[in-house]
Design a protein around this motif. Structure first.
Motif, PDB file in Angstrom:
ATOM      1  N   MET A  80       0.972  -1.280   0.148  1.00 47.52           N
ATOM      2  CA  MET A  80       0.074   0.412   0.192  1.00 47.52           C
ATOM      3  C   MET A  80       1.165   1.518  -0.474  1.00 47.52           C
ATOM      4  O   MET A  80       1.863   1.631   0.816  1.00 47.52           O
ATOM      5  CB  MET A  80      -1.030   0.208   1.079  1.00 47.52           C
ATOM      6  N   TRP A  81       0.434   1.728  -0.424  1.00 45.89           N
ATOM      7  CA  TRP A  81       1.388   3.500  -0.659  1.00 45.89           C
ATOM      8  C   TRP A  81       0.394   4.978  -0.167  1.00 45.89           C
ATOM      9  O   TRP A  81      -0.751   4.642  -0.489  1.00 45.89           O
ATOM     10  CB  TRP A  81       1.744   4.006  -2.271  1.00 45.89           C
ATOM     11  N   GLY A  82       1.208   5.394   0.603  1.00 48.03           N
ATOM     12  CA  GLY A  82       0.749   6.828   0.774  1.00 48.03           C
ATOM     13  C   GLY A  82      -0.586   7.568  -0.290  1.00 48.03           C
ATOM     14  O   GLY A  82      -1.546   7.794   0.250  1.00 48.03           O
ATOM     15  N   LEU A  83      -0.282   7.357  -1.493  1.00 44.31           N
ATOM     16  CA  LEU A  83      -0.251   8.311  -2.567  1.00 44.31           C
ATOM     17  C   LEU A  83      -1.862   8.002  -2.893  1.00 44.31           C
ATOM     18  O   LEU A  83      -3.015   8.330  -3.662  1.00 44.31           O
ATOM     19  CB  LEU A  83       0.219   8.087  -3.893  1.00 44.31           C
ATOM     20  N   PHE A  84      -2.137   6.430  -2.512  1.00 45.07           N
ATOM     21  CA  PHE A  84      -3.295   5.966  -3.142  1.00 45.07           C
ATOM     22  C   PHE A  84      -4.802   5.958  -1.697  1.00 45.07           C
ATOM     23  O   PHE A  84      -5.323   5.456  -1.879  1.00 45.07           O
ATOM     24  CB  PHE A  84      -3.497   4.639  -3.474  1.00 45.07           C
ATOM     25  N   ALA A  85      -3.748   6.822  -0.048  1.00 50.44           N
ATOM     26  CA  ALA A  85      -4.620   6.712   1.192  1.00 50.44           C
ATOM     27  C   ALA A  85      -6.089   7.979   0.420  1.00 50.44           C
ATOM     28  O   ALA A  85      -4.957   8.560   0.242  1.00 50.44           O
ATOM     29  CB  ALA A  85      -4.180   6.518   1.917  1.00 50.44           C
ATOM     30  N   ASN A  86      -6.694   7.397   0.374  1.00 47.84           N
ATOM     31  CA  ASN A  86      -7.800   9.006   1.271  1.00 47.84           C
ATOM     32  C   ASN A  86      -7.455   9.268  -0.326  1.00 47.84           C
ATOM     33  O   ASN A  86      -7.933  10.706  -0.614  1.00 47.84           O
ATOM     34  CB  ASN A  86      -7.565  10.189   2.322  1.00 47.84           C
ATOM     35  N   PRO A  87      -8.551   8.582  -1.396  1.00 53.81           N
ATOM     36  CA  PRO A  87      -7.941   9.236  -2.947  1.00 53.81           C
ATOM     37  C   PRO A  87      -8.691  10.631  -3.326  1.00 53.81           C
ATOM     38  O   PRO A  87      -8.609  10.961  -3.804  1.00 53.81           O
ATOM     39  CB  PRO A  87      -9.094   8.392  -3.879  1.00 53.81           C
ATOM     40  N   THR A  88      -9.951  11.528  -2.573  1.00 52.37           N
ATOM     41  CA  THR A  88     -11.416  11.707  -2.600  1.00 52.37           C
ATOM     42  C   THR A  88     -10.288  12.973  -2.499  1.00 52.37           C
ATOM     43  O   THR A  88      -9.863  15.162  -2.980  1.00 52.37           O
ATOM     44  CB  THR A  88     -11.997  11.746  -1.340  1.00 52.37           C
ATOM     45  N   VAL A  89      -9.039  13.271  -1.130  1.00 49.58           N
ATOM     46  CA  VAL A  89      -7.880  14.045  -0.937  1.00 49.58           C
ATOM     47  C   VAL A  89      -7.512  14.570  -1.451  1.00 49.58           C
ATOM     48  O   VAL A  89      -7.104  15.739  -1.996  1.00 49.58           O
ATOM     49  CB  VAL A  89      -7.723  14.369   0.858  1.00 49.58           C
ATOM     50  N   LYS A  90      -6.436  13.790  -2.156  1.00 43.78           N
ATOM     51  CA  LYS A  90      -5.422  13.539  -3.376  1.00 43.78           C
ATOM     52  C   LYS A  90      -5.758  13.836  -4.197  1.00 43.78           C
ATOM     53  O   LYS A  90      -5.454  14.829  -5.180  1.00 43.78           O
ATOM     54  CB  LYS A  90      -4.357  12.189  -2.997  1.00 43.78           C
ATOM     55  N   SER A  91      -6.961  13.334  -4.580  1.00 37.20           N
ATOM     56  CA  SER A  91      -7.666  14.117  -5.950  1.00 37.20           C
ATOM     57  C   SER A  91      -8.070  15.746  -6.368  1.00 37.20           C
ATOM     58  O   SER A  91      -7.504  16.000  -6.831  1.00 37.20           O
ATOM     59  CB  SER A  91      -8.988  13.422  -6.490  1.00 37.20           C
ATOM     60  N   TYR A  92      -8.728  15.508  -5.161  1.00 40.46           N
ATOM     61  CA  TYR A  92      -8.928  17.743  -4.968  1.00 40.46           C
ATOM     62  C   TYR A  92      -7.632  18.294  -5.399  1.00 40.46           C
ATOM     63  O   TYR A  92      -7.439  19.159  -5.790  1.00 40.46           O
ATOM     64  CB  TYR A  92      -9.550  17.888  -3.570  1.00 40.46           C
ATOM     65  N   ASP A  93      -6.778  18.344  -4.535  1.00 39.95           N
ATOM     66  CA  ASP A  93      -5.368  18.336  -4.632  1.00 39.95           C
ATOM     67  C   ASP A  93      -4.439  18.421  -5.775  1.00 39.95           C
ATOM     68  O   ASP A  93      -4.398  19.493  -6.267  1.00 39.95           O
ATOM     69  CB  ASP A  93      -3.834  17.670  -3.248  1.00 39.95           C
TER      70      ASP A  93
END
Length: 232
Positions: free
Chosen positions: A102-115
């Motif tokens: 598991m990568w942190g970049l794929f954790a909580n994609p809703t937040v990451k995609s907004y960023d």
């Protein structure tokens, strides 16, 4: 000639529509539309300063109405503007592979995609080939059509694309971030947007991310956006 001008504002965007009736008979009417981004605020009251955005929108509308896209090409700085298709930023779909660590970049994609959407819009603001709506204005368009709860980590619905098209959006960027055995693969595509939610690809940019590093992820997003929109 006589110019008839209409100004409208939605969130952080000024829209100018200009019609010019030409002498001597005034029976020939040409039309142009231009946009400007409200980027400045007053220091004392923190109120939006509209004048620069109105000027840019007026320039673009006038150049379009006169069918002269290079009318202001010799101007300096922010006065060097030209008519351009309107662009909106879409979603970045996250595709994880549960068989990989598991990568942190794929954790909580809703937040990451907004960023990611904010980064894309920030970079696209420098483009000459398109005029980008900021994320707040894009979301205000969705709200006008009662499209609530839209997240940036999903594929666009036909209703979303139709709402954007009705607000003059002709270009659209969306992408996919996929976990792979070698790290992750990032793809962004610039689309042409038409009526009835029709989209067709214009240009695609790709990059491989070797490490679970948010700085590398953001850097790739910036570089790919500049490639898509041919920003020097």
């Amino acid at each position: 000639g006589v110019a008839f001008v209409q100004l409208r504002r939605l969130e952080n965007i000024i829209r100018v529509e200009m019609q010019i009736a030409s002498a001597p008979a005034f029976n020939t009417v040409t039309k142009g539309t231009g946009y400007g981004f409200i980027r400045y605020r007053t220091t004392k009251r923190d109120e939006p300063l509209l004048d620069p955005a109105i000027l840019s929108a007026m320039q673009r509308a006038f150049a379009a109405a006169k069918n002269d896209t290079m009318m202001y090409a010799k101007q300096q700085g922010v006065l060097n503007v030209q008519p351009a298709p309107v662009l909106a930023i879409g979603g970045l779909r996250f595709v994880n592979d549960p068989s990989q660590p598991m990568w942190g970049l794929f954790a909580n994609p809703t937040v990451k995609s907004y960023d990611a959407a904010l980064i894309l819009a920030e970079q696209a603001a420098a483009a000459k080939s398109a005029f980008c709506f900021d994320i707040d204005t894009r979301d205000s368009i969705f709200a006008l059509f009662r499209l609530y709860g839209i997240e940036n980590d999903g594929q666009p619905s036909a209703n979303e694309l139709d709402a954007l098209y009705k607000f003059d959006v002709e270009r659209y960027i969306a992408g996919e971030f996929t976990r792979t055995s070698g790290g992750a693969h990032l793809t962004l595509t610039l689309y042409a947007l038409g009526g009835n939610a029709a989209i067709s690809p214009i240009r695609t940019a790709e990059a491989d991310i070797a490490d679970d590093n948010v700085i590398a992820f953001r850097s790739a997003l910036r570089k790919m956006t500049r490639t898509l929109l041919e920003i020097e």
